[in-house]
Design a protein around this motif. Structure first.
Motif, PDB file in Angstrom:
ATOM      1  N   LEU A 143       9.949  -7.521  16.471  1.00  0.00           N
ATOM      2  CA  LEU A 143       9.224  -6.461  15.774  1.00  0.00           C
ATOM      3  C   LEU A 143       9.734  -6.281  14.349  1.00  0.00           C
ATOM      4  O   LEU A 143       8.947  -6.128  13.401  1.00  0.00           O
ATOM      5  N   LEU A 144      11.062  -6.344  14.178  1.00  0.00           N
ATOM      6  CA  LEU A 144      11.617  -6.223  12.828  1.00  0.00           C
ATOM      7  C   LEU A 144      11.208  -7.407  11.953  1.00  0.00           C
ATOM      8  O   LEU A 144      10.898  -7.244  10.757  1.00  0.00           O
ATOM      9  N   ALA A 145      11.173  -8.610  12.544  1.00  0.00           N
ATOM     10  CA  ALA A 145      10.747  -9.779  11.773  1.00  0.00           C
ATOM     11  C   ALA A 145       9.273  -9.671  11.388  1.00  0.00           C
ATOM     12  O   ALA A 145       8.879 -10.048  10.270  1.00  0.00           O
ATOM     13  N   PHE A 146       8.457  -9.142  12.289  1.00  0.00           N
ATOM     14  CA  PHE A 146       7.032  -8.975  11.981  1.00  0.00           C
ATOM     15  C   PHE A 146       6.834  -7.955  10.857  1.00  0.00           C
ATOM     16  O   PHE A 146       6.021  -8.168   9.935  1.00  0.00           O
ATOM     17  N   VAL A 147       7.583  -6.870  10.906  1.00  0.00           N
ATOM     18  CA  VAL A 147       7.496  -5.876   9.831  1.00  0.00           C
ATOM     19  C   VAL A 147       7.967  -6.479   8.511  1.00  0.00           C
ATOM     20  O   VAL A 147       7.358  -6.231   7.443  1.00  0.00           O
ATOM     21  N   ALA A 148       9.013  -7.281   8.546  1.00  0.00           N
ATOM     22  CA  ALA A 148       9.499  -7.924   7.323  1.00  0.00           C
ATOM     23  C   ALA A 148       8.468  -8.898   6.759  1.00  0.00           C
ATOM     24  O   ALA A 148       8.291  -8.998   5.538  1.00  0.00           O
ATOM     25  N   GLU A 149       7.750  -9.625   7.627  1.00  0.00           N
ATOM     26  CA  GLU A 149       6.719 -10.538   7.150  1.00  0.00           C
ATOM     27  C   GLU A 149       5.560  -9.769   6.496  1.00  0.00           C
ATOM     28  O   GLU A 149       5.028 -10.201   5.453  1.00  0.00           O
ATOM     29  N   LEU A 150       5.156  -8.665   7.114  1.00  0.00           N
ATOM     30  CA  LEU A 150       4.091  -7.863   6.501  1.00  0.00           C
ATOM     31  C   LEU A 150       4.516  -7.328   5.140  1.00  0.00           C
ATOM     32  O   LEU A 150       3.739  -7.351   4.170  1.00  0.00           O
ATOM     33  N   TRP A 151       5.755  -6.845   5.070  1.00  0.00           N
ATOM     34  CA  TRP A 151       6.234  -6.331   3.784  1.00  0.00           C
ATOM     35  C   TRP A 151       6.326  -7.439   2.754  1.00  0.00           C
ATOM     36  O   TRP A 151       5.959  -7.250   1.583  1.00  0.00           O
ATOM     37  N   SER A 152       6.791  -8.629   3.149  1.00  0.00           N
ATOM     38  CA  SER A 152       6.879  -9.751   2.200  1.00  0.00           C
ATOM     39  C   SER A 152       5.483 -10.193   1.752  1.00  0.00           C
ATOM     40  O   SER A 152       5.281 -10.535   0.575  1.00  0.00           O
ATOM     41  N   PHE A 153       4.515 -10.161   2.679  1.00  0.00           N
ATOM     42  CA  PHE A 153       3.156 -10.553   2.292  1.00  0.00           C
ATOM     43  C   PHE A 153       2.566  -9.559   1.292  1.00  0.00           C
ATOM     44  O   PHE A 153       1.913  -9.958   0.308  1.00  0.00           O
TER      45      PHE A 153
END
Length: 357
Positions: free
Chosen positions: A342-352
């Protein structure tokens, strides 16, 4: 009364006391009385590392080393793989360049993890070298997962139990409180003559009445004193209720033991005859007969067997019903993995979103 010579002899639960010997005579020993405890039984250890127990540490290192070799072998083979003849050439007419090392390492790591989890890869191979590496990796991984699955199944049905204070030394190391109904259980010792272990055990003795002991035996993590008689029977355990025996365990040894004797006045004329009678009583086996007879008439046989059986570990060779305690380690690892995902998914959304800005 013996000192006043109003009584000729006194016997029963009388130990060999040095202070009494200074003023009275003692006979040959009548029996052996050991003081032991019923302590809390061991409980299964709930540990997040339960899924790691099927393999030893050195074997886990070997498994990780094998996976790293698989990853590097797949990455190297993928980098050296030639492009198929049907691939689209570049604008200059030359064949497409080989994939970068970053792409190859990503392919090697993803494929190694997929094979280790018995999943297939979506990459279409064009070289026999890469197919051979994939086949060898799959065979190694399926052997590892099969052995791990068998070991995990045996671990789940044979849980690891915590250490219990069921011996004199462990009772001292665990600093477990133990209780009785009177200070008479410990006041026979001189503080200057006992060893360090026994002195530490005696310091944690507490006195409660029978009602309080009955209540505490159902819930409290503490020991409850009982007397181990000469031929194995247990006395002074009547205040512990039957429903509390299932959570208690008998110690494997005694905290201490003493010999019971008969006290008589000084220069008692019948002391030699009494001592000869006691020795004849022992040699004829009457001491064992009377203990078994008293136990049969005044003690509950079922309670005696339950307390004595609790001294040995319970081994059930039949099917074992699994509970939440058997899977708590897997659940903890699953929760950890889901949280990281979940943290990695949130980080990917923020990076995108940052890249779009």
């Amino acid at each position: 009364m013996i000192l006043d010579r109003t009584t000729d002899c006194g016997l029963g639960g009388l130990y060999i006391w040095y202070e009494a010997y200074l003023r009275m005579e003692i006979s040959q020993f009548l029996g052996r009385s050991g003081v032991t405890c019923l302590v809390p039984a061991p409980q299964p250890i709930i540990n997040w590392a339960l899924p790691l127990r099927p393999f030893q540490a050195t074997l886990w290192v070997g498994v990780l080393f094998c996976l790293v070799l698989e990853c590097l072998a797949l990455a190297w083979t993928r980098h050296c793989e030639r492009a198929p003849a049907t691939s689209t050439p570049t604008s200059t007419g030359a064949p497409p360049p080989p994939p970068s090392w970053r792409q190859c390492l990503r392919f090697g790591c993803a494929t190694t993890l997929k094979l280790f989890l018995n999943q297939s890869t979506s990459y279409v191979t064009t070289s026999y070298a890469l197919r051979t590496i994939l086949l060898a990796s799959y065979m190694i991984d399926i052997i590892l997962t099969t052995v791990y699955g068998g070991g995990l199944a045996s671990i789940l049905t044979l849980p690891k139990l915590e250490e219990v204070a069921d011996s004199r030394q462990r009772l001292y190391e665990h600093k477990l409180m133990w209780s009785g109904t009177s200070l008479a259980w410990i006041n026979i010792f001189n503080v200057g003559t006992v060893d360090t272990v026994l002195l530490g055990i005696l310091e944690r003795f507490r006195v409660y009445d029978a009602e309080a002991i009955a209540v505490k035996s159902r819930t409290e993590q503490m020991g409850f004193v009982v007397e181990r008689m000469q031929f194995g029977h247990l006395a002074n355990a009547e205040m512990i209720p039957d429903d509390a025996l299932s959570r208690l365990k008998l110690m494997v040894d005694d905290i201490y033991f003493q010999y019971t004797v008969t006290y008589v006045p000084r220069l008692w004329a019948h002391l030699d005859a009494h001592s000869r009678f006691v020795l004849a009583w022992h040699s004829s086996g009457f001491d064992k007969y009377w203990e078994w007879k008293i136990a049969a008439e005044y003690m509950n046989e079922n309670r005696q067997n339950r307390m004595l059986a609790s001294q040995m570990p319970k081994i059930d060779i039949g099917p074992v019903k699994l509970g939440i305690n058997n899977f708590i380690g897997l659940i903890l690892l699953w929760c950890f993995g889901m949280t990281c995902s979940l943290l990695a998914f949130v980080a990917e959304l923020w990076s995108f979103k940052v890249e779009r800005l």
